[in-house]
Structures are given as structure tokens and as C-alpha cells.
Design a protein around this motif. Structure first.
Motif, PDB file in Angstrom:
ATOM      1  N   LEU A  13       0.822  -1.213   0.000  1.00 48.60           N
ATOM      2  CA  LEU A  13       0.000   0.000   0.000  1.00 48.60           C
ATOM      3  C   LEU A  13       0.858   1.267   0.000  1.00 48.60           C
ATOM      4  N   GLY A  14       2.145   1.085  -0.305  1.00 46.52           N
ATOM      5  CA  GLY A  14       3.041   2.211  -0.553  1.00 46.52           C
ATOM      6  C   GLY A  14       3.089   3.243   0.537  1.00 46.52           C
ATOM      7  N   GLN A  15       2.662   4.458   0.196  1.00 46.16           N
ATOM      8  CA  GLN A  15       2.770   5.595   1.112  1.00 46.16           C
ATOM      9  C   GLN A  15       1.992   5.400   2.404  1.00 46.16           C
ATOM     10  N   PHE A  16       1.016   4.490   2.408  1.00 38.64           N
ATOM     11  CA  PHE A  16       0.212   4.270   3.616  1.00 38.64           C
ATOM     12  C   PHE A  16       0.879   3.311   4.605  1.00 38.64           C
ATOM     13  N   PHE A  17       1.876   2.529   4.115  1.00 32.84           N
ATOM     14  CA  PHE A  17       2.515   1.537   4.974  1.00 32.84           C
ATOM     15  C   PHE A  17       3.079   2.207   6.227  1.00 32.84           C
ATOM     16  N   GLY A  18       2.699   1.654   7.395  1.00 29.40           N
ATOM     17  CA  GLY A  18       3.164   2.190   8.670  1.00 29.40           C
ATOM     18  C   GLY A  18       2.301   3.299   9.228  1.00 29.40           C
ATOM     19  N   MET A  19       1.389   3.828   8.422  1.00 32.58           N
ATOM     20  CA  MET A  19       0.536   4.934   8.866  1.00 32.58           C
ATOM     21  C   MET A  19      -0.451   4.450   9.915  1.00 32.58           C
ATOM     22  N   GLU A  20      -0.733   5.310  10.888  1.00 31.08           N
ATOM     23  CA  GLU A  20      -1.766   5.055  11.876  1.00 31.08           C
ATOM     24  C   GLU A  20      -2.906   6.046  11.680  1.00 31.08           C
TER      25      GLU A  20
END
Length: 171
Positions: A74-81
Motif C-alpha cells: 500500500l506504498g505511502q500508507f505503509f506504517g501509517m496510523e
């Protein structure tokens, strides 16, 4: 309406109505929305997990959760909370849940820069199936557009797909 499709419509420019039929009894579908251990197993779009989920399931009670992207694809969303908070207004078990949904931080403070939503969920008994009707009322058409532009419809579709998969596995 097939089992796997969401029917959606907008009313009065600011109310998004979503409907889906689940192949499970109403009591079970309702239970999926009140128990944090169940919510952790299906809430959120594909590739997201719920590492934090607390539920005080009563009028005036709070549901506080964190969605975290765990899918590297999921690219740019990886790690996002993404933190959310629901405040329950009315609960009629197993027929209806009414709550206000907010974007929040990890402490439960509301994010005033993002639209809040008044949610009414109706669980309609169809025998061994359940029709879920979710009415999400926003303060303005612009607020609804903001969340739609964020991909909310895709997110709720994937979320309800995950709920459907969990219900299927429980048969």
C-alpha cells in the motif's frame, strides 16, 4: 442486492446511506460491532490492522481504536496510523446502534480539522440473514465530499468484505 455488494446513495447532499445483506443471523452481526475482540479481526480496509481497540458499549460510552497499515504493497500508507473515536448515543440490542464518529489522536482527543459523522446503524432481521443499513450524516455536503475524496467508500466496502469473511468462517 447480492451478498457481496454495498448499495449506496446520498440523501440531502450530506447523508450517505450504505446497505448490505450478510448471510448471518442478526444477533451475530450485531455482536461483531460491540465486542472489541471481534472488531480487531475485521474493522478497517484490507492491509490494515487494529492494534488498539477499546469499547465501552453503552450510551455515553466510547469506542477508541487505531488502524495501522501493515501492507507494504500500500506504498505511502505503509506504517501509517489512523485513530478514531466513537461516542455511543443510543443502543437497542440487536436492532440499532447510534454514535458519533470522530477522527482522533492516540489520547482520544478529537481532530477538529476532519469531519465528524453521526452514524445510525440498523440491523434488519431477515431470518438467517441480516440487512445492515448504515446512515452517515455529515454537517455539510463539503464534509461528505472530504471523506469520499479520502476513499471512504472503498474503505468501508473492504471493511464490510472482511466482516463478511469473518461471518462466513464462523458458520
Amino acid at each position: 442486492m447480492s451478498n457481496n455488494s454495498i448499495v449506496s446513495r446520498v440523501e440531502n447532499d450530506r447523508v450517505l446511506v450504505l446497505e448490505r445483506i450478510f448471510d448471518a443471523p442478526r444477533d451475530l452481526v450485531f455482536k461483531m460491532f460491540k465486542d472489541p475482540e471481534h472488531l480487531k479481526r475485521w474493522w478497517g480496509p484490507k492491509g490494515w490492522e487494529i492494534p488498539v481497540c477499546t469499547v465501552d458499549f453503552r450510551p455515553g460510552g466510547v469506542w477508541h481504536y487505531c488502524m495501522k497499515c501493515v501492507d507494504q504493497n500500500l506504498g505511502q500508507f505503509f506504517g501509517m496510523e489512523s485513530w478514531g473515536k466513537g461516542v455511543y448515543k443510543e443502543i437497542i440490542e440487536p436492532e440499532k446502534i447510534v454514535y458519533t464518529d470522530y477522527f482522533s489522536d492516540s489520547e482520544g482527543n478529537m481532530n477538529d480539522s476532519m469531519p465528524s459523522t453521526n452514524i445510525t446503524m440498523e440491523f434488519i432481521d431477515l431470518g438467517e440473514k441480516t440487512k445492515l443499513i448504515n446512515r452517515a450524516e455529515y454537517v455539510s455536503a463539503e464534509s461528505l465530499k472530504t471523506v469520499m475524496d479520502m476513499g471512504m467508500l472503498q474503505g468501508i466496502t473492504e471493511t464490510w468484505d472482511r466482516l463478511n469473511e469473518l461471518l462466513e468462517s464462523m458458520k
